[in-house]
Design a protein around this motif. Structure first.
Motif, mmCIF file in Angstrom:
data_model
loop_
_atom_site.group_PDB
_atom_site.id
_atom_site.type_symbol
_atom_site.label_atom_id
_atom_site.label_comp_id
_atom_site.label_asym_id
_atom_site.label_seq_id
_atom_site.Cartn_x
_atom_site.Cartn_y
_atom_site.Cartn_z
ATOM 1 N N ALA A 1 71.749 41.414 35.680
ATOM 2 C CA ALA A 1 70.790 41.163 34.688
ATOM 3 C C ALA A 1 70.278 39.720 34.275
ATOM 4 O O ALA A 1 71.080 38.773 34.322
ATOM 5 C CB ALA A 1 71.295 41.777 33.374
ATOM 6 N N CYS B 1 70.834 50.785 30.327
ATOM 7 C CA CYS B 1 71.909 49.790 30.678
ATOM 8 C C CYS B 1 73.256 50.585 31.231
ATOM 9 O O CYS B 1 74.064 49.847 31.954
ATOM 10 C CB CYS B 1 72.307 48.863 29.621
ATOM 11 S SG CYS B 1 70.795 48.025 28.973
ATOM 12 N N ASP C 1 65.208 40.931 32.600
ATOM 13 C CA ASP C 1 65.928 42.309 32.308
ATOM 14 C C ASP C 1 66.410 42.633 30.816
ATOM 15 O O ASP C 1 66.054 43.622 30.321
ATOM 16 C CB ASP C 1 67.252 42.393 33.254
ATOM 17 C CG ASP C 1 66.965 42.423 34.685
ATOM 18 O OD1 ASP C 1 66.233 43.251 35.084
ATOM 19 O OD2 ASP C 1 67.452 41.183 35.325
ATOM 20 N N TRP D 1 75.103 46.855 35.625
ATOM 21 C CA TRP D 1 73.846 46.354 35.006
ATOM 22 C C TRP D 1 74.032 44.824 34.488
ATOM 23 O O TRP D 1 73.135 43.903 34.775
ATOM 24 C CB TRP D 1 73.784 47.154 33.832
ATOM 25 C CG TRP D 1 72.074 46.991 33.452
ATOM 26 C CD1 TRP D 1 70.914 47.562 33.736
ATOM 27 C CD2 TRP D 1 71.559 46.015 32.427
ATOM 28 N NE1 TRP D 1 69.703 47.018 33.106
ATOM 29 C CE2 TRP D 1 70.225 45.994 32.059
ATOM 30 C CE3 TRP D 1 72.654 45.171 31.693
ATOM 31 C CZ2 TRP D 1 69.633 45.199 31.296
ATOM 32 C CZ3 TRP D 1 71.838 44.441 30.780
ATOM 33 C CH2 TRP D 1 70.309 44.359 30.562
ATOM 34 N N THR E 1 79.099 51.882 34.451
ATOM 35 C CA THR E 1 77.653 51.645 34.692
ATOM 36 C C THR E 1 77.142 50.425 34.217
ATOM 37 O O THR E 1 76.255 49.866 34.612
ATOM 38 C CB THR E 1 76.809 52.932 33.974
ATOM 39 O OG1 THR E 1 77.363 53.214 32.595
ATOM 40 C CG2 THR E 1 77.132 54.280 34.686
#
Length: 301
Positions: free
Chosen positions: A195, A181, A199, A191, A187
């Motif tokens: 999601a 993730c 996910d 995600w 980052t």
């Protein structure tokens, strides 16, 4: 006469056609048929599989009693839209939920509490007097406790706590989650933005794979409590067996208490078997009723 059962979900759809006299069967598989994800695709998938099986058996739709069990059929608007758009001239047919077809398959149409554990979670009860009751299944945003998406979301929440802490990502589980993730705000935020339930559910194998990790143990304990609450709420004080179904059933059962495990019995069938039982009930109900394409108004709940 022929019976048709369709079991449609978020990843695949299975269909079975059976001749009521000889017992001969034909089966086919297709893509997704989840109403809440893509109504038009669900209609197209069910139509294609139904026509394919009738072609294989060399029969017309008018010879078929169908039970179509689809994820999302509990939504009244989607239920009505599907019924309006299907446009297949079955002798009679009903649309219901995949949870209900699973309920009837779980104990071969006999009284039972069925708990489905997959991306989401839901329990349903079939009582001795024939009444049905659903518990849970409210969806990922507000419910589905004990389901894969819910457990994955709990795990990601722990990752976020550790990212915010002075110690940083420190446990074996959150280190594995960070690799999937992201390991910092730059980052993780992208995600999280994209999601969905699938996910989050895809992270559940990491939780089970790190059972040596205290954090994973804590999450799995919460998971077991949620399943027990779902079972107890649906079963109440009734003396009914409980069947666990779904992708998380086998891995979750060892986590449950001895008291809960004593209530469990193996499944006697699946959603397609349940669909066949409901289609046979429909055949008995509609015997002698003339006219094609009669929608029985089967439960969407």
């Amino acid at each position: 006469m022929y019976l048709l059962a369709v079991d449609g979900g978020g990843s695949k759809t299975l269909a079975r056609l059976q001749h009521t006299i000889s017992g001969q069967q034909w089966q086919a598989a297709g893509g997704p048929a989840q109403l809440s994800n893509d109504l038009e695709l669900a209609v197209a998938t069910v139509r294609q599989l139904s026509l394919q099986l009738c072609q294989q058996a060399d029969i017309s739709l008018a010879q078929v009693m169908a039970c179509i069990g689809l994820a999302g059929a509990g939504n009244p608007q989607l239920y009505r839209a599907f019924c309006q758009q299907l446009q297949l001239d079955f002798a009679a047919w009903q649309l219901t939920t995949d949870a209900r077809t699973s309920l009837y398959g779980a104990n071969n149409g006999e009284p039972v509490v069925m708990v489905a554990l997959g991306t989401g979670s839901v329990a349903m009860r079939l009582s001795a007097d024939g009444t049905e009751q659903q518990t849970g299944g409210w969806g990922f945003n507000i419910g589905d406790e004990g389901g894969g998406a819910w457990l994955g979301k709990l795990a990601v929440r722990q990752l976020l706590w550790q990212l915010d802490s002075d110690q940083g990502v420190s446990s074996p589980l959150t280190q594995a989650l960070a690799a999937q993730c992201g390991n910092d705000i730059q980052t993780v935020l992208p995600w999280l933005k994209q999601a969905g339930a699938s996910d989050f559910a895809a992270l559940v194998p990491l939780v089970f794979a790190h059972q040596h990790c205290p954090l994973a143990q804590q999450l799995l304990h919460q998971h077991a409590i949620a399943i027990a609450e779902l079972i107890c709420c649906c079963r109440g004080e009734r003396s009914l067996p409980v069947v666990l179904l779904g992708g998380l059933a086998a891995s979750s059962q060892p986590l449950l208490s001895p008291e809960i495990n004593r209530l469990l019995q193996p499944a006697r069938g699946d959603a397609l078997d349940g669909g066949m039982i409901l289609a046979a009930q429909q055949l008995a109900k509609f015997s002698g009723v003339a006219g094609p394409n009669k929608n029985s108004g089967g439960s969407g709940a």
